[in-house]
Design an enzyme around this catalytic site. Structure first.
Site, short mmCIF file in Angstrom:
data_model
loop_
_atom_site.label_atom_id
_atom_site.label_comp_id
_atom_site.label_asym_id
_atom_site.label_seq_id
_atom_site.Cartn_x
_atom_site.Cartn_y
_atom_site.Cartn_z
N ASN A 1 29.57 97.00 -51.44
CA ASN A 1 30.00 98.31 -50.97
C ASN A 1 29.72 99.41 -51.99
O ASN A 1 29.46 100.56 -51.62
CB ASN A 1 31.48 98.30 -50.59
CG ASN A 1 31.69 97.61 -49.25
OD1 ASN A 1 30.74 97.38 -48.50
ND2 ASN A 1 32.92 97.26 -48.94
N SER B 1 38.89 95.23 -49.23
CA SER B 1 37.55 95.78 -49.46
C SER B 1 37.59 96.84 -50.55
O SER B 1 36.63 97.01 -51.29
CB SER B 1 37.02 96.47 -48.20
OG SER B 1 36.91 95.59 -47.15
N1 LIG Z 1 36.94 94.85 -40.79
C1 LIG Z 1 36.05 94.72 -41.77
O1 LIG Z 1 34.86 95.01 -41.60
C2 LIG Z 1 36.47 94.19 -43.12
C3 LIG Z 1 35.50 93.60 -43.95
C4 LIG Z 1 35.91 93.05 -45.17
C5 LIG Z 1 37.23 93.13 -45.56
N2 LIG Z 1 38.15 93.75 -44.75
C6 LIG Z 1 39.55 93.77 -45.20
O2 LIG Z 1 40.24 92.71 -44.54
C7 LIG Z 1 41.60 93.10 -44.33
C8 LIG Z 1 41.92 92.99 -42.84
O3 LIG Z 1 41.07 93.84 -42.13
P1 LIG Z 1 40.84 93.67 -40.56
O4 LIG Z 1 39.68 94.53 -40.21
O5 LIG Z 1 40.82 92.22 -40.21
O6 LIG Z 1 42.18 94.33 -39.99
P2 LIG Z 1 42.85 94.12 -38.53
O7 LIG Z 1 43.67 95.33 -38.30
O8 LIG Z 1 41.84 93.70 -37.53
O9 LIG Z 1 43.82 92.86 -38.76
C9 LIG Z 1 44.96 92.90 -39.57
C10 LIG Z 1 45.97 91.92 -38.95
O10 LIG Z 1 47.00 91.69 -39.91
C11 LIG Z 1 48.22 91.55 -39.19
N3 LIG Z 1 49.31 91.76 -40.16
C12 LIG Z 1 49.75 92.91 -40.69
N4 LIG Z 1 50.74 92.65 -41.57
C13 LIG Z 1 50.92 91.31 -41.58
C14 LIG Z 1 51.78 90.41 -42.27
N5 LIG Z 1 52.66 90.85 -43.19
N6 LIG Z 1 51.68 89.09 -42.02
C15 LIG Z 1 50.79 88.63 -41.14
N7 LIG Z 1 49.94 89.42 -40.43
C16 LIG Z 1 50.01 90.74 -40.67
C17 LIG Z 1 48.13 92.58 -38.09
O11 LIG Z 1 49.02 92.24 -37.04
C18 LIG Z 1 46.65 92.45 -37.68
O12 LIG Z 1 46.46 91.52 -36.65
C19 LIG Z 1 41.75 94.51 -44.91
O13 LIG Z 1 42.21 94.41 -46.23
C20 LIG Z 1 40.32 95.03 -44.86
O14 LIG Z 1 40.07 96.04 -45.83
C21 LIG Z 1 37.82 94.24 -43.52
#
Ligand SMILES: NC(=O)c1ccc[n+]([C@@H]2O[C@H](COP(=O)([O-])OP(=O)(O)OC[C@H]3O[C@@H](n4cnc5c(N)ncnc54)[C@H](O)[C@@H]3O)[C@@H](O)[C@H]2O)c1
Length: 284
Positions: A190, A119
């Site tokens: 954003n 993001s």
């Molecule tokens: N949550 C939101 O609203 C949102 C919206 C758009 C984008 N994003 C982006 O999406 C990405 C993920 O966010 P999220 O909210 O899903 O996070 P989250 O913490 O819910 O999920 C991240 C997952 O990645 C796993 N992980 C970490 N390192 C890893 C690896 N090397 N290999 C495989 N799995 C691994 C973790 O175990 C965890 O389950 C981030 O970059 C975030 O900025 C989030």
């Protein structure tokens, strides 16, 4: 360039949603998590949402079974070797992402496309950690991914236009609404939404209006579909503060900086819906 098999790395909030969208659209998908337990947690989330879709008659039982059958799980990144596209959705930390992209580059074919769902980080910086920055794009899905139509397809400095087009077409194929944009802080949504919500919170303090009345004002005065305080509670106060800080770091515009009230709420654990308390109180 045909995209037949997709890898999704990280099956948390976003990755599970993205994998669900892919399998529902008929795409064979391999989800990679760091442990079997976390992989199974991601699968359970996907199956729960698919089952709810069947209950609400948005899909049939046969469609749900077919979608489930298209999802494979692994903890071994090497299993993504045959993927034509890999979408990364791991923690929002540039070091973790650059390490992952460098590993992925060694595993997938030279024609594969690597996408990040970041993001707030620079897609260009992540791409620069690889030897093939021209094959890297941003694919910014919105939360919850199965529900929100928009995907910002981000062109980094060195992205090959054909790769950007292929990523755009793939997003269309899985039933989402893509837009093309460049790798600027906050991309499009954003960049607009975060300072706007920060302004709303500053108005709370300046005009001493209640959160209920501020939301009412924007619902009935501008026909916003949701009030700003309710929206921040839905996004998560911590997520919003983190995104504000990232924009403030990049742009140094005062409106980007998180208002002290939100920083205090984040520190106090008043994170919104997910903790049951934010601007409003929610039943858990
Ligand atoms: N949550 C939101 O609203 C949102 C919206 C758009 C984008 N994003 C982006 O999406 C990405 C993920 O966010 P999220 O909210 O899903 O996070 P989250 O913490 O819910 O999920 C991240 C997952 O990645 C796993 N992980 C970490 N390192 C890893 C690896 N090397 N290999 C495989 N799995 C691994 C973790 O175990 C965890 O389950 C981030 O970059 C975030 O900025 C989030």
């Amino acid at each position: 360039m045909e995209i037949r098999t997709v890898g999704v790395v990280g099956l948390g909030t976003m990755g599970a949603g993205i994998a669900q969208v892919c399998v529902q659209a008929g795409v064979d998908t391999i989800g990679r998590e760091v442990s079997n337990e976390l992989g199974e947690r991601g699968r359970a989330t996907i199956e729960r949402y698919l089952a709810r879709g069947v209950e609400k008659e948005r899909l049939t039982q046969a469609e749900m079974d077919a979608a489930r059958g298209r999802l494979k799980l692994t903890t071994d990144l090497a299993d993504l070797a045959g993927c034509d596209l890999v979408i990364e959705a791991i923690v929002e930390q540039v070091d973790a992402k650059t390490v992952l992209f460098a590993e992925l580059e060694r595993i997938v074919s030279r024609e594969a496309i690597l996408a990040t769902n970041t993001s707030a980080l620079s897609v260009t910086e992540i791409a620069a950690a690889t030897g093939r920055p021209e094959r890297i794009v941003g694919m910014h899905f919105f939360n919850p991914a199965p529900v929100m139509p928009l995907v910002e397809v981000v062109r980094a400095e060195l992205t090959d236009p054909a790769v950007h087009d292929a990523a755009y077409e793939f997003v269309r194929r899985i039933g989402k609404e893509p837009i093309r944009c460049s790798d600027t802080p906050g991309f499009v949504v954003n960049r607009i939404l975060i300072p706007l919500l920060n302004d709303c919170v500053r108005v709370l303090d300046e005009s001493r209006v209640t959160p209920e009345d501020l939301d009412k004002a924007m619902l009935h005065g501008t026909r916003w579909p949701i009030g700003p305080c309710a929206l921040i509670d839905l996004i998560g106060v911590d997520v919003h503060v983190h995104a504000s800080e990232a924009l403030w770091e990049s742009l140094r515009e005062p409106r980007m900086a998180p208002p002290p009230r939100l920083v205090a709420m984040a520190k106090a654990g008043l994170l919104g819906r997910k903790t049951g308390r934010g601007f409003y109180t929610y039943e858990q």
